[in-house]
Design an enzyme around this catalytic site. Sequence first.
Site, short mmCIF file in Angstrom:
data_model
loop_
_atom_site.label_atom_id
_atom_site.label_comp_id
_atom_site.label_asym_id
_atom_site.label_seq_id
_atom_site.Cartn_x
_atom_site.Cartn_y
_atom_site.Cartn_z
N GLU A 1 -6.00 -5.41 8.47
CA GLU A 1 -5.09 -4.27 8.65
C GLU A 1 -4.67 -4.13 10.11
OE1 GLU A 1 -6.07 -0.75 5.77
OE2 GLU A 1 -7.92 -1.32 6.79
N GLU B 1 0.85 -1.19 0.00
CA GLU B 1 0.00 0.00 0.00
C GLU B 1 0.88 1.24 0.00
OE1 GLU B 1 -3.52 2.22 2.64
OE2 GLU B 1 -2.76 0.24 3.22
#
Length: 565
Positions: A476, A295
């Site tokens: 996450e 990311e």
Amino acid sequence: MGWTIASVLAAVVLDILLGNLYPDRSYWLHILILMGITMPLLLLGGAHFTRQAMLQERALHRRDARNWRQARRDPLTLADNRQALKEAIARLNRVRPGVKAALFVLDLHEFQRINDACGHRVGDDVLREAGQRLRSTAFAHSLHADDSAVHSRMRGMHAPRLVRVGSDELGIWFPLWPVGKSPSDVARDMLLVLRKPFAVAGLQLYVRGNVGYVMHTAGQVSASDWLTHANAATQQAKRLGVGRHAAFEPEQIDALVKRLGIQQALQACVCDGSGFTLEYQPIVSMELKTLMGCEALLRWKHPEWGDVSPASFIPIAEGSDLIRPLGRWVLRRAIQQMAAWRAQMPVAAMLRLKVSVNLSRAQLHDPELAPLIEQLLAEYEVPASALRLEVTESLPLDDPDSLATLERLRQLGTTLALDDFGTGYSSLAALLNLPVRCVKIDREFISGIDTCPYRQALVSSVVRVAEVMGLEVVAEGIEQEAEARKLQALGCRQIQGWYVSRALPPDVFAQRWLQAPAAQSEPEPETNHAPSSCDPSACTLNRFGSCPTVTPASRTADPVSAPSF
């Protein structure tokens, strides 16, 4: 002048007629006749014109007075405007310094939507009715609310006054604060006037709002500062949530000054493209024990303030529309970096690796977003399948513009991911309504999952639903090995967080994740929870790579060096 000429001519004509009738009259008789006729006429004319001049002067005076009042009164609500409020504050500071005064401001939430949906006439009626209700509230909290006779005689500085502060802001100015009165009670009563729906044009409209208030001693604060402090309190109330009220605190001004400084510096950096970098946090598969993607996370290093946290400047960028040029820069840099990595990677790893980029709500409303991404992918020869675009669920995504943009991005071949899943507006319904192919479970559901059966049940349900719908699942914010093990047992195959690695600069990420042969090894058990004393750039919680296994004492935000003004 005309009246004088007419008087003389009339006298001359009369004298000629009399001269023909009495030809033997003397010279002095002529003079007396002329004066006897002319003077009364002149006096009557002078009196008439004097009276007309006085009437005109009075009319001009009334017109000037009316214009003066209109310049200081809102024609819609018949309340004082900002100019009248400033003059009232200045007069109070000059005439009665030392008395305690207060200013309350009611901000009508989403009032612009009423204007857009129902028309300005309906919005004006709502605002007019709200003003009438606030007048009753001001009277109820005045000095002599129980004595209407006294209240009818209250004029000038002592009476509470309704004020139109802004287009969707109404206020109450208390030039003399009642002794023993609680300002929070007044603020709550101002919010209560919005509880009852507004019956306008056959509609029942509900309006919510926020109240900010400030209290000062007259003579110590200027009129401009009064309004500035009231605005700061109102902004604080809006940050607390709709329907809340807040009092002014000096720290609020510091926060506004800091926010303005960040916005100005951000504007300058966006214009010249300096100070911004991207770091990449890996996303790994616990089942395949390999890297699946990363990311892209934006970082900003100011030349004077140092590293500025994204939590500080991203909301400011979104609020000032700087997020669009900033988002375009992030997309270009991330796709460019992906192209450079793909040129050095084996084919198998190249097909598997995806780079994730976050999109804001403002970007989803940009009609040029999809063409820009298509252009960048073609320019750097990166397949659309290698780009994953993340949209957060913390904002509503059901408007036509957002849905059209998401569908266009899906047609390009990019992968769409729903970030912060479970914390937003739509939750499971978003999986049906949005064209997403990946779900990222928020850290809120991950923290303590190894010991909390409720979190385990929630995550297990999300994983099962995603499997049925053919969606990828990424957890996450993984910080502990116990969390990773429990997620693997629940069927979550991909994880991201400090347990795996912190976000890394592009060259360090390539060295540790794209070139290290140990990248396919299984993570070792966590044995040391003490913070390391090594260089911060090497403190990477890389359980899948060859870097040191270092665990920080706690998960902390990026360092922030706040600007000083």
